[in-house]
Design an enzyme around this catalytic site. Structure first.
Site, PDB file in Angstrom:
ATOM      1  N   SER A   1      -1.959   5.572   1.348  1.00 24.57           N
ATOM      2  CA  SER A   1      -3.067   4.630   1.396  1.00 24.57           C
ATOM      3  C   SER A   1      -3.104   3.949   2.761  1.00 24.57           C
ATOM      4  O   SER A   1      -2.104   3.884   3.470  1.00 24.57           O
ATOM      5  CB  SER A   1      -2.940   3.580   0.285  1.00 24.57           C
ATOM      6  OG  SER A   1      -3.001   4.193  -0.981  1.00 24.57           O
TER       7      SER A   1
ATOM      8  N   LEU B   1       0.873  -1.165   0.000  1.00 24.70           N
ATOM      9  CA  LEU B   1       0.000   0.000   0.000  1.00 24.70           C
ATOM     10  C   LEU B   1       0.908   1.212   0.000  1.00 24.70           C
ATOM     11  O   LEU B   1       1.880   1.259   0.764  1.00 24.70           O
ATOM     12  CB  LEU B   1      -0.912   0.016   1.236  1.00 24.70           C
ATOM     13  CG  LEU B   1      -2.063  -0.999   1.267  1.00 24.70           C
ATOM     14  CD1 LEU B   1      -2.773  -0.950   2.616  1.00 24.70           C
ATOM     15  CD2 LEU B   1      -3.045  -0.749   0.132  1.00 24.70           C
ATOM     16  N   ASP B   2       0.626   2.189  -0.845  1.00 27.35           N
ATOM     17  CA  ASP B   2       1.543   3.325  -0.934  1.00 27.35           C
ATOM     18  C   ASP B   2       1.455   4.199   0.317  1.00 27.35           C
ATOM     19  O   ASP B   2       0.639   3.976   1.211  1.00 27.35           O
ATOM     20  CB  ASP B   2       1.313   4.124  -2.218  1.00 27.35           C
ATOM     21  CG  ASP B   2      -0.075   4.760  -2.280  1.00 27.35           C
ATOM     22  OD1 ASP B   2      -0.582   5.188  -1.239  1.00 27.35           O
ATOM     23  OD2 ASP B   2      -0.655   4.825  -3.382  1.00 27.35           O
ATOM     24  N   LEU B   3       2.296   5.212   0.361  1.00 27.06           N
ATOM     25  CA  LEU B   3       2.473   6.035   1.554  1.00 27.06           C
ATOM     26  C   LEU B   3       1.154   6.575   2.096  1.00 27.06           C
ATOM     27  O   LEU B   3       0.885   6.515   3.298  1.00 27.06           O
ATOM     28  CB  LEU B   3       3.434   7.191   1.230  1.00 27.06           C
ATOM     29  CG  LEU B   3       3.665   8.207   2.346  1.00 27.06           C
ATOM     30  CD1 LEU B   3       4.450   7.591   3.483  1.00 27.06           C
ATOM     31  CD2 LEU B   3       4.398   9.438   1.800  1.00 27.06           C
TER      32      LEU B   3
END
Length: 354
Positions: free
Chosen positions: A129, A125-127
């Site tokens: 999210s 999951l990106d930063l």
């Protein structure tokens, strides 16, 4: 059987044929499954001369070992590998999904409880999210669940800036190409419009880098909040921000088709307490600033499965459920229904006794 000793001399110390015909597993894989380090880290440890097999120092990871071989790292014996385990983790926004960040940012591993074993993330999951992130101690499980062929649906709740219509969302449902990259069709449902923002439920079966954000930008929408609520059969449910819960071994075995050393499936670890209080922002997910966004799931998300199976008896539903928990004017403390009215408007109250 002893470890297969790689030939000396320059060049590769093992061939593809040797690797395929030799019994056992590669030494780096064995060290990874035993919880010593990741495969890449194990390879670096081997090259640094820190690993010995049957008393002999090795310098190349091109080596297969069997359970009969005696392995030590820094003169410490390596134990038998643990059975595959999995955890559910509610990732907060603002953490990087990596073991080390070159920019010095805080990672999810800084947030995990101190008593957690060495784990790997299944996907990312990106930063910015948040939501459900699966963790495992087994590299084979990680690779299996990350393969596109698994075909598991990943469901998200997305808050977008703009006023989406079915016409705008239709390209996403058919499949869209962004900067020469083809995205598979997405399941997209418009849940509600709230002022300048709208909430969408999105389902996809692949995990490309920033896929939802890039796809939304291509149709004129900007994602300002993204929460993963499920990954295949695994649900975020009521797991609070920053909390970790281990799955029962029976669930891991049944869902992944694995043969476990402990076939009873009775081993279970209670939800692990977080090392520090979860970080919440005013108006965050499920807070007062987000009307209609419960912590467990959105209106259009599938409900998380109950541990015992089946449906709860006498469970409130829909508006009736909301009415039982909402605060009502004139309610007594702890009352569900709000108490009795004092009387009709304009009445003078009960007549005095004569």
């Amino acid at each position: 059987m002893n470890a297969k000793t790689p030939p000396s001399g320059p060049g590769p110390q093992n061939t593809d044929t040797d690797a395929s015909t030799s019994k056992g597993d590669r030494i780096a894989k064995v060290l990874s499954r035993a919880g010593v380090a990741s495969r890449r880290e194990a390879e670096r440890m081997i090259e640094a001369g820190r690993v010995r097999v049957n008393g002999e120092q090795i310098s190349s990871p091109a080596l297969n070992v069997t359970p009969e071989d005696k392995i030590t790292v820094d003169n410490t014996p390596v134990g038998a590998p643990e059975p595959p385990r999995m955890w559910l983790y509610h990732k907060p926004a603002g953490l990087v999904t990596t073991a080390r960040d070159e920019k010095g940012r805080e990672t999810i591993f800084d947030d995990l409880p101190e008593d957690m074993p060495r784990v790997m993330t299944i996907g990312r999951l990106d930063l910015n999210s948040e939501g459900l992130l699966l963790l495992t101690n087994d590299g084979g499980v990680k690779r299996k669940l990350e393969l596109p062929s698994t075909g598991w649906l990943r469901r998200y709740r997305a808050r977008v800036n703009g006023r989406p219509t079915d016409e705008m969302l239709e390209p996403l449902r058919r499949g869209i190409t962004v900067e020469g990259e083809n995205f598979l069709p997405m399941d997209v449902t418009l849940d509600r419009q709230q002022g300048a923002n709208a909430w969408l439920t999105i389902g996809l079966r692949e995990g490309r880098n920033r896929e939802i954000r890039r796809a939304m930008e291509a149709v004129g929408l900007t994602v300002n909040r993204l929460i993963r609520t499920s990954y295949g059969p695994f649900q975020l449910g009521e797991l609070k921000t920053g909390e970790v819960e281990e799955l029962r071994r029976k669930i891991v075995r049944d869902q992944l088709g694995l043969e476990l050393e402990d076939p009873t499936g009775t081993a279970v670890k209670k939800p692990t307490a977080v090392r520090r209080p979860p970080r919440r922002k005013p108006g965050g997910f499920g807070g007062a600033g987000q009307p209609g966004m419960p912590v467990q799931r959105g209106e259009d998300d599938e409900p998380p499965p109950r541990r015992g199976g089946g449906k709860a008896k006498n469970a409130p539903r829909g508006k009736a459920a909301a009415g039982r928990t909402a605060d009502k004017p004139g309610a007594r403390p702890g009352s569900r229904t709000g108490g009795k009215p004092a009387g009709k408007p304009g009445s003078r109250g009960p007549k005095p006794r004569r």
